[in-house]
Motif scaffolding. Structure first.
Motif, PDB file in Angstrom:
ATOM      1  N   ALA A  48      39.986 -17.072  41.849  1.00  0.00           N
ATOM      2  CA  ALA A  48      40.681 -16.748  40.600  1.00  0.00           C
ATOM      3  C   ALA A  48      39.746 -16.035  39.631  1.00  0.00           C
ATOM      4  CB  ALA A  48      41.239 -18.028  39.972  1.00  0.00           C
ATOM      5  N   ALA A  49      38.503 -16.475  39.557  1.00  0.00           N
ATOM      6  CA  ALA A  49      37.521 -15.819  38.685  1.00  0.00           C
ATOM      7  C   ALA A  49      37.258 -14.388  39.147  1.00  0.00           C
ATOM      8  CB  ALA A  49      36.219 -16.615  38.654  1.00  0.00           C
ATOM      9  N   THR A  51      38.842  -7.824  44.155  1.00  0.00           N
ATOM     10  CA  THR A  51      39.740  -8.377  45.163  1.00  0.00           C
ATOM     11  C   THR A  51      38.891  -9.152  46.170  1.00  0.00           C
ATOM     12  OG1 THR A  51      41.222  -6.501  44.910  1.00  0.00           O
ATOM     13  CG2 THR A  51      41.505  -7.831  46.879  1.00  0.00           C
ATOM     14  N   TYR A  95      27.912 -14.024  39.735  1.00  0.00           N
ATOM     15  CA  TYR A  95      28.806 -15.158  39.487  1.00  0.00           C
ATOM     16  C   TYR A  95      28.898 -16.048  40.727  1.00  0.00           C
ATOM     17  CZ  TYR A  95      32.870 -17.915  38.265  1.00  0.00           C
ATOM     18  OH  TYR A  95      33.702 -18.961  38.000  1.00  0.00           O
ATOM     19  N   TRP A 149      36.895 -20.011  42.364  1.00  0.00           N
ATOM     20  CA  TRP A 149      36.038 -18.826  42.506  1.00  0.00           C
ATOM     21  C   TRP A 149      36.902 -17.579  42.721  1.00  0.00           C
ATOM     22  CZ3 TRP A 149      35.747 -15.524  46.659  1.00  0.00           C
ATOM     23  CH2 TRP A 149      34.738 -14.560  46.591  1.00  0.00           C
ATOM     24  N   ARG A 209      39.348 -12.392  40.742  1.00  0.00           N
ATOM     25  CA  ARG A 209      40.516 -11.575  40.376  1.00  0.00           C
ATOM     26  C   ARG A 209      40.519 -11.257  38.882  1.00  0.00           C
ATOM     27  NH1 ARG A 209      42.684 -14.791  44.457  1.00  0.00           N
ATOM     28  NH2 ARG A 209      43.423 -16.366  42.993  1.00  0.00           N
ATOM     29  N   SER A 210      40.085 -12.211  38.046  1.00  0.00           N
ATOM     30  CA  SER A 210      40.039 -11.956  36.601  1.00  0.00           C
ATOM     31  C   SER A 210      38.975 -10.921  36.245  1.00  0.00           C
ATOM     32  CB  SER A 210      39.806 -13.256  35.831  1.00  0.00           C
ATOM     33  OG  SER A 210      38.471 -13.691  35.960  1.00  0.00           O
ATOM     34  N   MET A 211      37.998 -10.736  37.131  1.00  0.00           N
ATOM     35  CA  MET A 211      36.940  -9.738  36.916  1.00  0.00           C
ATOM     36  C   MET A 211      37.330  -8.363  37.474  1.00  0.00           C
ATOM     37  SD  MET A 211      33.688 -12.131  37.988  1.00  0.00           S
ATOM     38  CE  MET A 211      32.418 -10.917  37.681  1.00  0.00           C
ATOM     39  N   GLY A 212      38.537  -8.263  38.047  1.00  0.00           N
ATOM     40  CA  GLY A 212      38.972  -6.997  38.635  1.00  0.00           C
ATOM     41  C   GLY A 212      38.482  -6.806  40.052  1.00  0.00           C
ATOM     42  N   LYS A 235      30.908  -4.046  38.726  1.00  0.00           N
ATOM     43  CA  LYS A 235      31.759  -5.220  38.916  1.00  0.00           C
ATOM     44  C   LYS A 235      31.285  -6.047  40.108  1.00  0.00           C
ATOM     45  CE  LYS A 235      35.993  -3.683  36.748  1.00  0.00           C
ATOM     46  NZ  LYS A 235      37.448  -3.582  36.899  1.00  0.00           N
TER      47      LYS A 235
END
Length: 66
Positions: free
Chosen positions: A23-24, A31, A58, A21, A26-29, A51
């Motif tokens: 990691a996902a 923190t 998510y 979760w 962070r990939s979405m911008g 975001k």
């Protein structure tokens, strides 16, 4: 059953479960900041609210799929 509350293993188990979760996020911008059952999401851009909304949706889906 499960892991007893306060057991030192519970912190490690939570970290293992939430790692994909995070990691996902962070990939979405986003923190992510996590401490067991506390979650803080931060975004810096002007589109940050969009975001954060996507991150919340998510997160809900991630938890429901557990």
């Amino acid at each position: 059953m499960g892991i007893p509350q306060g057991d030192p293993f519970s912190m490690m188990a939570a970290a293992i479960v939430m790692r994909p979760w995070a990691a996902a996020m962070r990939s979405m911008g986003i923190t992510p900041y996590l401490y067991v059952d506390d979650i803080l999401l931060m975004a810096k851009e002007t589109q940050g609210i969009d975001k954060i909304k996507a991150a919340i949706n998510y997160t809900i889906a991630y938890i429901e799929d557990m």
